[in-house]
Design a protein around this motif. Sequence first.
Motif, mmCIF file in Angstrom:
data_model
loop_
_atom_site.group_PDB
_atom_site.id
_atom_site.type_symbol
_atom_site.label_atom_id
_atom_site.label_comp_id
_atom_site.label_asym_id
_atom_site.label_seq_id
_atom_site.Cartn_x
_atom_site.Cartn_y
_atom_site.Cartn_z
ATOM 1 N N SER A 1 -6.877 3.914 -0.160
ATOM 2 C CA SER A 1 -6.023 4.668 0.755
ATOM 3 C C SER A 1 -5.909 3.817 2.009
ATOM 4 O O SER A 1 -6.888 3.638 2.733
ATOM 5 C CB SER A 1 -6.636 6.033 1.100
ATOM 6 O OG SER A 1 -5.981 6.531 2.248
ATOM 7 N N ALA A 2 -4.709 3.272 2.204
ATOM 8 C CA ALA A 2 -4.497 2.410 3.380
ATOM 9 C C ALA A 2 -4.602 3.255 4.638
ATOM 10 O O ALA A 2 -5.038 2.788 5.677
ATOM 11 C CB ALA A 2 -3.134 1.746 3.286
ATOM 12 N N GLY B 1 10.788 -4.202 0.834
ATOM 13 C CA GLY B 1 10.663 -2.966 0.062
ATOM 14 C C GLY B 1 11.424 -2.989 -1.256
ATOM 15 O O GLY B 1 11.077 -2.274 -2.177
ATOM 16 N N ASP C 1 9.818 -8.987 5.500
ATOM 17 C CA ASP C 1 10.853 -7.996 5.252
ATOM 18 C C ASP C 1 11.892 -8.011 6.375
ATOM 19 O O ASP C 1 11.649 -7.472 7.459
ATOM 20 C CB ASP C 1 10.200 -6.605 5.144
ATOM 21 C CG ASP C 1 11.190 -5.523 4.740
ATOM 22 O OD1 ASP C 1 12.396 -5.850 4.618
ATOM 23 O OD2 ASP C 1 10.779 -4.369 4.555
ATOM 24 N N ASN D 1 -2.320 3.128 -4.265
ATOM 25 C CA ASN D 1 -2.515 3.539 -2.877
ATOM 26 C C ASN D 1 -2.329 5.064 -2.721
ATOM 27 O O ASN D 1 -1.901 5.735 -3.652
ATOM 28 C CB ASN D 1 -1.500 2.771 -2.006
ATOM 29 C CG ASN D 1 -1.723 2.999 -0.521
ATOM 30 O OD1 ASN D 1 -2.860 3.191 -0.064
ATOM 31 N ND2 ASN D 1 -0.655 2.978 0.255
ATOM 32 N N LEU E 1 -4.127 11.503 -1.147
ATOM 33 C CA LEU E 1 -3.252 12.634 -1.478
ATOM 34 C C LEU E 1 -3.704 13.318 -2.766
ATOM 35 O O LEU E 1 -3.225 14.391 -3.119
ATOM 36 C CB LEU E 1 -1.791 12.166 -1.614
ATOM 37 C CG LEU E 1 -1.169 11.602 -0.334
ATOM 38 C CD1 LEU E 1 0.234 11.067 -0.602
ATOM 39 C CD2 LEU E 1 -1.119 12.669 0.765
ATOM 40 N N PRO F 1 6.970 -0.994 -5.106
ATOM 41 C CA PRO F 1 8.191 -0.231 -4.873
ATOM 42 C C PRO F 1 8.310 0.242 -3.425
ATOM 43 O O PRO F 1 7.303 0.295 -2.705
ATOM 44 C CB PRO F 1 8.048 0.967 -5.812
ATOM 45 C CG PRO F 1 6.990 0.611 -6.781
ATOM 46 C CD PRO F 1 6.105 -0.397 -6.135
ATOM 47 N N ALA F 2 9.532 0.598 -3.034
ATOM 48 C CA ALA F 2 9.797 1.073 -1.673
ATOM 49 C C ALA F 2 8.876 2.238 -1.317
ATOM 50 O O ALA F 2 8.668 3.147 -2.128
ATOM 51 C CB ALA F 2 11.255 1.509 -1.578
ATOM 52 N N GLY F 3 8.309 2.176 -0.147
ATOM 53 C CA GLY F 3 7.504 3.280 0.365
ATOM 54 C C GLY F 3 6.116 3.408 -0.237
ATOM 55 O O GLY F 3 5.433 4.409 -0.019
ATOM 56 N N SER F 4 5.673 2.407 -1.005
ATOM 57 C CA SER F 4 4.353 2.528 -1.641
ATOM 58 C C SER F 4 3.216 2.299 -0.638
ATOM 59 O O SER F 4 2.051 2.565 -0.949
ATOM 60 C CB SER F 4 4.238 1.550 -2.826
ATOM 61 O OG SER F 4 4.599 0.243 -2.423
ATOM 62 N N THR G 1 1.576 -0.484 5.593
ATOM 63 C CA THR G 1 0.350 0.203 6.026
ATOM 64 C C THR G 1 -0.883 -0.534 5.499
ATOM 65 O O THR G 1 -1.877 -0.702 6.216
ATOM 66 C CB THR G 1 0.361 1.676 5.534
ATOM 67 O OG1 THR G 1 1.614 2.255 5.845
ATOM 68 C CG2 THR G 1 -0.757 2.488 6.158
#
Length: 269
Positions: free
Chosen positions: A236-237, A105, A38, A169, A173, A9-12, A16
């Motif tokens: 974690s990229a 994305g 992209d 990913n 956090l 999904p977008a922003g996953s 990175t």
Amino acid sequence: MYFILIMGPAGSGKSTLTAAFSQWIEDHQMSVAKVNLDPAAEVLPYVPDVDVRRYVRTYDIMIKEGLGPNGALVASVDLLINYVAELVEEIYETRSNYVIVDMPGQLEIVAFRRIGPQLIKELTKGCKVVSLFLTDARLVAQPASAFSILLLMLSTLYRMDIPIIPVVNKVDLIASKETLEKDPTILEDSVYLFKMLRDDYSCLEVGALSYYIDSDVSAGLCRILKQVVGDAVPVSAREFYGLDELYANVQQVLAGGEDYLTEEPSGVL
Ligand SMILES: Nc1nc2c(ncn2[C@@H]2O[C@H](COP(=O)(O)OP(=O)(O)OP(=O)(O)O)[C@@H](O)[C@H]2O)c(=O)[nH]1
Ligand SMILES: [Mg+2]
């Protein structure tokens, strides 16, 4: 030449992870080509070896065709099929062990439309391919959202017909890299997706939470998902966490666990 597609999904964190994983591969004395697929990307956290924006740019399509951002992205991926020969040539000229493809994305392009799979099929002809289905750890922390992401993975698998490794990913956090290295089980307690792919009870539980879906249906779906996608890999990229395990999983699919350097390179043209 092995292809690793990074989708999600977008922003996953696809771009990175493209940067981090290609760095990891190079640090381990193997060569890698980074492909930006992209056409809507503005700023990338890596320097692409092959870049579709050389041929098509979503922004230009938006202006030229008077389309909105989503329609323009779909239209620009449609246009890319005209440049497949050029892209294939550019990729093979890199003569690298691995090719990492940073996918657009908008997941719709691979999950619901024909053009994404068609493009990938042409680009990867004759080579082994694995896809990493990336999600943001926070997005799969709750039972219902974890389940819907798994179903999206299943749709992608139907569409693409390429093995999928689920990758969670942004685990930094959830807990710090140091904490995770000491006790990786922390993730199992706070990110539901890991639980669902491990034990049947958690899937029954998701069903029990739904008014419309019977628990047995959820349990059955989970069994299928476990069979086709296997365990999820936490990374974690940003913090370079989990990349050793990710490489091991990728090799398991591409070469039955053999390290690239001990393998006869297959599919090099
Ligand atoms: N904390 C944290 N942030 C991350 C990680 N990976 C990516 N990000 C951040 O998430 C945001 C989106 O990352 P991208 O790599 O652009 O994600 P993408 O999937 O390529 O995005 P699109 O191509 O727009 O779909 C950026 O602000 C990144 O810095 C991670 O492992 N941890
Ligand atoms: Mg990106």
